[in-house]
Write a protein that holds these residues in place. Structure first.
Motif, PDB file in Angstrom:
ATOM      1  N   ILE A 165      77.264  93.069  15.268  1.00  0.00           N
ATOM      2  CA  ILE A 165      78.006  91.832  15.529  1.00  0.00           C
ATOM      3  C   ILE A 165      77.125  90.738  16.143  1.00  0.00           C
ATOM      4  CG2 ILE A 165      78.925  92.518  17.810  1.00  0.00           C
ATOM      5  CD1 ILE A 165      80.872  90.642  15.100  1.00  0.00           C
ATOM      6  N   GLU A 166      76.162  91.138  16.968  1.00  0.00           N
ATOM      7  CA  GLU A 166      75.277  90.123  17.575  1.00  0.00           C
ATOM      8  C   GLU A 166      74.456  89.417  16.510  1.00  0.00           C
ATOM      9  OE1 GLU A 166      75.316  88.806  20.478  1.00  0.00           O
ATOM     10  OE2 GLU A 166      76.883  90.192  21.156  1.00  0.00           O
ATOM     11  N   ALA A 167      74.014  90.177  15.517  1.00  0.00           N
ATOM     12  CA  ALA A 167      73.252  89.583  14.410  1.00  0.00           C
ATOM     13  C   ALA A 167      74.125  88.565  13.676  1.00  0.00           C
ATOM     14  CB  ALA A 167      72.773  90.672  13.458  1.00  0.00           C
ATOM     15  N   VAL A 168      75.385  88.896  13.477  1.00  0.00           N
ATOM     16  CA  VAL A 168      76.309  87.976  12.795  1.00  0.00           C
ATOM     17  C   VAL A 168      76.405  86.663  13.579  1.00  0.00           C
ATOM     18  CG1 VAL A 168      78.776  87.623  12.294  1.00  0.00           C
ATOM     19  CG2 VAL A 168      77.639  89.734  11.574  1.00  0.00           C
ATOM     20  N   THR A 195      87.360  95.632  13.913  1.00  0.00           N
ATOM     21  CA  THR A 195      87.617  94.397  13.172  1.00  0.00           C
ATOM     22  C   THR A 195      86.929  93.206  13.831  1.00  0.00           C
ATOM     23  OG1 THR A 195      89.283  92.877  12.350  1.00  0.00           O
ATOM     24  CG2 THR A 195      89.817  94.028  14.398  1.00  0.00           C
ATOM     25  N   VAL A 196      86.548  92.255  12.995  1.00  0.00           N
ATOM     26  CA  VAL A 196      85.887  91.039  13.469  1.00  0.00           C
ATOM     27  C   VAL A 196      86.906  89.898  13.545  1.00  0.00           C
ATOM     28  CG1 VAL A 196      84.004  89.442  12.857  1.00  0.00           C
ATOM     29  CG2 VAL A 196      83.721  91.855  12.438  1.00  0.00           C
ATOM     30  N   MET A 197      88.179  90.215  13.268  1.00  0.00           N
ATOM     31  CA  MET A 197      89.186  89.179  13.109  1.00  0.00           C
ATOM     32  C   MET A 197      89.278  88.217  14.298  1.00  0.00           C
ATOM     33  SD  MET A 197      92.991  89.903  11.892  1.00  0.00           S
ATOM     34  CE  MET A 197      92.800  91.157  10.715  1.00  0.00           C
ATOM     35  N   GLN A 198      89.312  88.776  15.518  1.00  0.00           N
ATOM     36  CA  GLN A 198      89.462  87.902  16.689  1.00  0.00           C
ATOM     37  C   GLN A 198      88.243  86.994  16.854  1.00  0.00           C
ATOM     38  OE1 GLN A 198      90.635  91.007  16.746  1.00  0.00           O
ATOM     39  NE2 GLN A 198      92.804  90.528  17.070  1.00  0.00           N
ATOM     40  N   HIS A 199      87.065  87.483  16.483  1.00  0.00           N
ATOM     41  CA  HIS A 199      85.867  86.629  16.535  1.00  0.00           C
ATOM     42  C   HIS A 199      85.964  85.531  15.492  1.00  0.00           C
ATOM     43  CE1 HIS A 199      83.979  89.334  19.308  1.00  0.00           C
ATOM     44  NE2 HIS A 199      84.038  90.346  18.456  1.00  0.00           N
ATOM     45  N   ALA A 200      86.381  85.910  14.287  1.00  0.00           N
ATOM     46  CA  ALA A 200      86.442  84.933  13.184  1.00  0.00           C
ATOM     47  C   ALA A 200      87.376  83.784  13.529  1.00  0.00           C
ATOM     48  CB  ALA A 200      86.909  85.627  11.911  1.00  0.00           C
ATOM     49  N   ALA A 201      88.415  84.079  14.304  1.00  0.00           N
ATOM     50  CA  ALA A 201      89.399  83.042  14.643  1.00  0.00           C
ATOM     51  C   ALA A 201      88.801  81.960  15.538  1.00  0.00           C
ATOM     52  CB  ALA A 201      90.607  83.685  15.321  1.00  0.00           C
ATOM     53  N   GLN A 204      82.598  79.576  14.855  1.00  0.00           N
ATOM     54  CA  GLN A 204      82.286  78.796  13.646  1.00  0.00           C
ATOM     55  C   GLN A 204      81.448  79.621  12.668  1.00  0.00           C
ATOM     56  OE1 GLN A 204      83.252  76.079  12.349  1.00  0.00           O
ATOM     57  NE2 GLN A 204      84.428  75.335  14.102  1.00  0.00           N
ATOM     58  N   ASN A 205      81.752  79.502  11.395  1.00  0.00           N
ATOM     59  CA  ASN A 205      81.001  80.133  10.300  1.00  0.00           C
ATOM     60  C   ASN A 205      81.231  81.641  10.122  1.00  0.00           C
ATOM     61  OD1 ASN A 205      79.898  77.634   9.845  1.00  0.00           O
ATOM     62  ND2 ASN A 205      78.028  78.055  11.011  1.00  0.00           N
ATOM     63  N   VAL A 206      82.129  82.211  10.928  1.00  0.00           N
ATOM     64  CA  VAL A 206      82.455  83.627  10.722  1.00  0.00           C
ATOM     65  C   VAL A 206      83.879  83.707  10.134  1.00  0.00           C
ATOM     66  CG1 VAL A 206      82.751  85.897  11.798  1.00  0.00           C
ATOM     67  CG2 VAL A 206      80.980  84.329  12.640  1.00  0.00           C
ATOM     68  N   PHE A 207      84.021  84.499   9.082  1.00  0.00           N
ATOM     69  CA  PHE A 207      85.307  84.622   8.394  1.00  0.00           C
ATOM     70  C   PHE A 207      85.629  86.100   8.184  1.00  0.00           C
ATOM     71  CE2 PHE A 207      83.180  80.791   7.106  1.00  0.00           C
ATOM     72  CZ  PHE A 207      84.164  79.812   7.191  1.00  0.00           C
ATOM     73  N   VAL A 208      86.918  86.390   8.142  1.00  0.00           N
ATOM     74  CA  VAL A 208      87.347  87.743   7.771  1.00  0.00           C
ATOM     75  C   VAL A 208      88.250  87.635   6.552  1.00  0.00           C
ATOM     76  CG1 VAL A 208      88.955  89.572   8.468  1.00  0.00           C
ATOM     77  CG2 VAL A 208      87.018  89.012   9.913  1.00  0.00           C
ATOM     78  N   VAL A 227      90.747  84.763   7.618  1.00  0.00           N
ATOM     79  CA  VAL A 227      90.799  84.324   9.009  1.00  0.00           C
ATOM     80  C   VAL A 227      89.518  83.547   9.299  1.00  0.00           C
ATOM     81  CG1 VAL A 227      90.974  85.051  11.423  1.00  0.00           C
ATOM     82  CG2 VAL A 227      92.126  86.372   9.646  1.00  0.00           C
ATOM     83  N   GLY A 228      89.678  82.409   9.949  1.00  0.00           N
ATOM     84  CA  GLY A 228      88.527  81.582  10.340  1.00  0.00           C
ATOM     85  C   GLY A 228      88.988  80.560  11.355  1.00  0.00           C
ATOM     86  N   THR A 229      88.122  79.687  11.782  1.00  0.00           N
ATOM     87  CA  THR A 229      88.537  78.678  12.774  1.00  0.00           C
ATOM     88  C   THR A 229      89.545  77.719  12.124  1.00  0.00           C
ATOM     89  OG1 THR A 229      86.717  77.244  12.147  1.00  0.00           O
ATOM     90  CG2 THR A 229      86.316  78.754  13.996  1.00  0.00           C
ATOM     91  N   PRO A 230      90.430  77.105  12.920  1.00  0.00           N
ATOM     92  CA  PRO A 230      91.458  76.218  12.356  1.00  0.00           C
ATOM     93  C   PRO A 230      90.849  75.105  11.491  1.00  0.00           C
ATOM     94  CG  PRO A 230      91.926  76.676  14.655  1.00  0.00           C
ATOM     95  CD  PRO A 230      90.601  77.305  14.367  1.00  0.00           C
ATOM     96  N   GLU A 231      89.712  74.538  11.899  1.00  0.00           N
ATOM     97  CA  GLU A 231      89.107  73.451  11.108  1.00  0.00           C
ATOM     98  C   GLU A 231      88.699  73.961   9.727  1.00  0.00           C
ATOM     99  OE1 GLU A 231      87.037  74.399  14.237  1.00  0.00           O
ATOM    100  OE2 GLU A 231      89.051  73.839  14.906  1.00  0.00           O
ATOM    101  N   LYS A 232      88.061  75.130   9.716  1.00  0.00           N
ATOM    102  CA  LYS A 232      87.590  75.674   8.429  1.00  0.00           C
ATOM    103  C   LYS A 232      88.775  76.077   7.546  1.00  0.00           C
ATOM    104  CE  LYS A 232      83.170  75.233   8.337  1.00  0.00           C
ATOM    105  NZ  LYS A 232      82.203  75.941   9.124  1.00  0.00           N
ATOM    106  N   MET A 233      89.829  76.602   8.153  1.00  0.00           N
ATOM    107  CA  MET A 233      90.989  77.004   7.353  1.00  0.00           C
ATOM    108  C   MET A 233      91.655  75.770   6.734  1.00  0.00           C
ATOM    109  SD  MET A 233      91.097  80.294   7.333  1.00  0.00           S
ATOM    110  CE  MET A 233      89.338  80.084   7.244  1.00  0.00           C
ATOM    111  N   ALA A 234      91.696  74.681   7.502  1.00  0.00           N
ATOM    112  CA  ALA A 234      92.285  73.441   6.970  1.00  0.00           C
ATOM    113  C   ALA A 234      91.447  72.938   5.794  1.00  0.00           C
ATOM    114  CB  ALA A 234      92.367  72.393   8.075  1.00  0.00           C
ATOM    115  N   LEU A 235      90.142  73.049   5.916  1.00  0.00           N
ATOM    116  CA  LEU A 235      89.255  72.619   4.827  1.00  0.00           C
ATOM    117  C   LEU A 235      89.464  73.485   3.586  1.00  0.00           C
ATOM    118  CD1 LEU A 235      86.208  71.158   4.218  1.00  0.00           C
ATOM    119  CD2 LEU A 235      85.594  73.572   4.352  1.00  0.00           C
ATOM    120  N   LEU A 236      89.477  74.806   3.794  1.00  0.00           N
ATOM    121  CA  LEU A 236      89.551  75.729   2.647  1.00  0.00           C
ATOM    122  C   LEU A 236      90.898  75.655   1.936  1.00  0.00           C
ATOM    123  CD1 LEU A 236      87.668  78.865   4.041  1.00  0.00           C
ATOM    124  CD2 LEU A 236      86.819  77.107   2.481  1.00  0.00           C
ATOM    125  N   LYS A 237      91.922  75.280   2.684  1.00  0.00           N
ATOM    126  CA  LYS A 237      93.263  75.208   2.089  1.00  0.00           C
ATOM    127  C   LYS A 237      93.278  74.265   0.877  1.00  0.00           C
ATOM    128  CE  LYS A 237      98.026  74.526   3.333  1.00  0.00           C
ATOM    129  NZ  LYS A 237      98.961  73.926   4.262  1.00  0.00           N
TER     130      LYS A 237
END
Ligand SMILES: Cc1ncc(COP(=O)(O)O)c(C=O)c1O
Length: 357
Positions: A165-168, A195-201, A204-208, A227-237
């Motif tokens: 996870i640190e490498a990610v 799971t990486v879900m809570q980190h992805a939320a 920045q730049n981490v997604f599940v 799952v990703g940050t709110p800004e990235k999810m808004a973009l991807l939508k």
């Protein structure tokens, strides 16, 4: 060459068995599902197919937010994990997709469809499946999109989070996007939630990527989410078909994710099945099996010819394994076998045993 497992209608036609009588070990679908409430919910939801589905997926996102303790605006629903992969490449427009082989073929397939170059690295040394962290560290550049499939298909391997996870996080800071495909994470033992879900939320730049199709046995309905940050999810939508998740899939997913008893029953089943596996497949020297943490395992027969002969004979009995010749780094001597009900597992084990010398 078989691109995906689970071609149930094709198998039924080939072997002249009814679809329900085929033992399909080629797709990794939970034998317990769909959860009991799903069918009634689908019946009740049928009238609503005359309306457009909710393109904001409000109800199911509320359920997912409660279940996984992440904010609703960090969740983007899609038509299976496969659509999540495509949306990520469309929306992030990476310079390159980095894929760790052997891998689920849709990472590279989606990249090709979207004209994105693919860089392939291996995570298999012939005996073990290990994330090539040092090599990745050298290869990854700002603007890349790396897919990490964890737990890993087709090997069933899971790596303790602290080992990678640190490498990610480091790569994410470098401007690399990392998509952790957790399509099989719901099968991990509950006391070991990797799971990486809570980190992805929040990073920045981490997604599940998550899939409901395997754990809840609804591949024919299709549901997955990102799952990703709110800004990235808004973009991807903006890169997703607004109605790709149909109403029935939303209803089924809502009922399924709310059903914690089903999750528990699945965990109990898998524990038993792993125990049986240890005492059957794992102790037989006629083949090599790789340790698994999920609901399928990888097996290597002595040679490709032997593997093909056995699979050919099994087909006559309506049993289908997943040949692995089209996974980069594996060959025709490898097969992937889904763990099903106790009776089905025993039947498959006995059938393979009887054919192997
Ligand atoms: C690693 C992995 N990711 C994603 C998928 C696709 O999942 P879905 O049915 O949700 O599109 C699969 C299907 O086999 C898979 O193995």
């Amino acid at each position: 060459m078989m691109e995906h497992g689970g071609r149930i209608y094709h198998y039924a036609e080939l072997s002249q068995f009814a679809v329900k009588d085929v033992i399909d070990c080629s797709a990794n679908i939970n034998p317990l599902g769909p959860p009991p409430g799903v069918r009634d919910a689908l019946d009740a939801a049928l009238d609503a197919v005359r309306y457009y589905p909710d393109s904001d997926h409000e109800e199911i996102r509320r359920v997912l937010s409660d279940r996984f303790t992440i904010d609703q605006d960090t969740i983007l629903c899609a038509n299976g994990a496969t659509e999540c992969i495509e949306v990520l490449i469309k929306g992030l427009r990476p310079n390159r997709c980095v894929v760790l082989e052997p891998a689920f073929s849709e990472y590279a397939a989606a990249a090709y469809r979207l004209s994105c170059p693919v860089v392939r690295l291996s995570l298999f040394d012939g005996e073990r499946f290990v994330l090539p962290i040092a090599q990745l560290d050298q290869v990854l550049l700002q603007g890349d999109l790396l897919f990490i499939n964890h737990p890993h298909n087709p090997s069933g391997t899971s790596w303790p989070l602290q080992s990678w996870i640190e490498a990610v996080f480091t790569w994410a800071k470098r401007g690399v996007s990392i998509a952790v495909d957790e399509s099989f994470a719901d099968f991990l033992p509950q006391e070991d939630p990797r799971t990486v879900m809570q980190h992805a939320a929040c990073v920045q730049n981490v997604f599940v990527i998550r899939s409901a199709t395997k754990i809840f046995s609804i591949p024919g309905l299709r549901f997955g989410f990102l799952v990703g940050t709110p800004e990235k999810m808004a973009l991807l939508k903006a890169y997703r078909d607004p109605w790709s998740v149909n109403h029935l899939a939303q209803v089924a997913a809502r009922v399924a994710y709310e059903d914690l008893r089903f999750t528990l029953a699945t965990a109990v089943w898998l524990k038993q099945v792993h125990h049986d596996w240890q005492n059957s497949w794992a102790v037989d020297a006629r083949w090599h099996v790789f340790p698994t943490s999920v609901n399928f395992f990888l097996l290597r027969f002595s040679c490709a010819k032997e593997s093909q002969r056995i699979q050919g004979e099994l087909m006559k009995e309506g049993i289908y394994l997943r040949p692995c010749g089209n996974f980069q780094g594996l060959g025709d001597e490898y097969v992937r076998i889904a763990l099903l009900s106790k009776t089905q597992n025993e039947r498959v084990f006995q059938a393979v045993s009887a054919l192997t010398f």
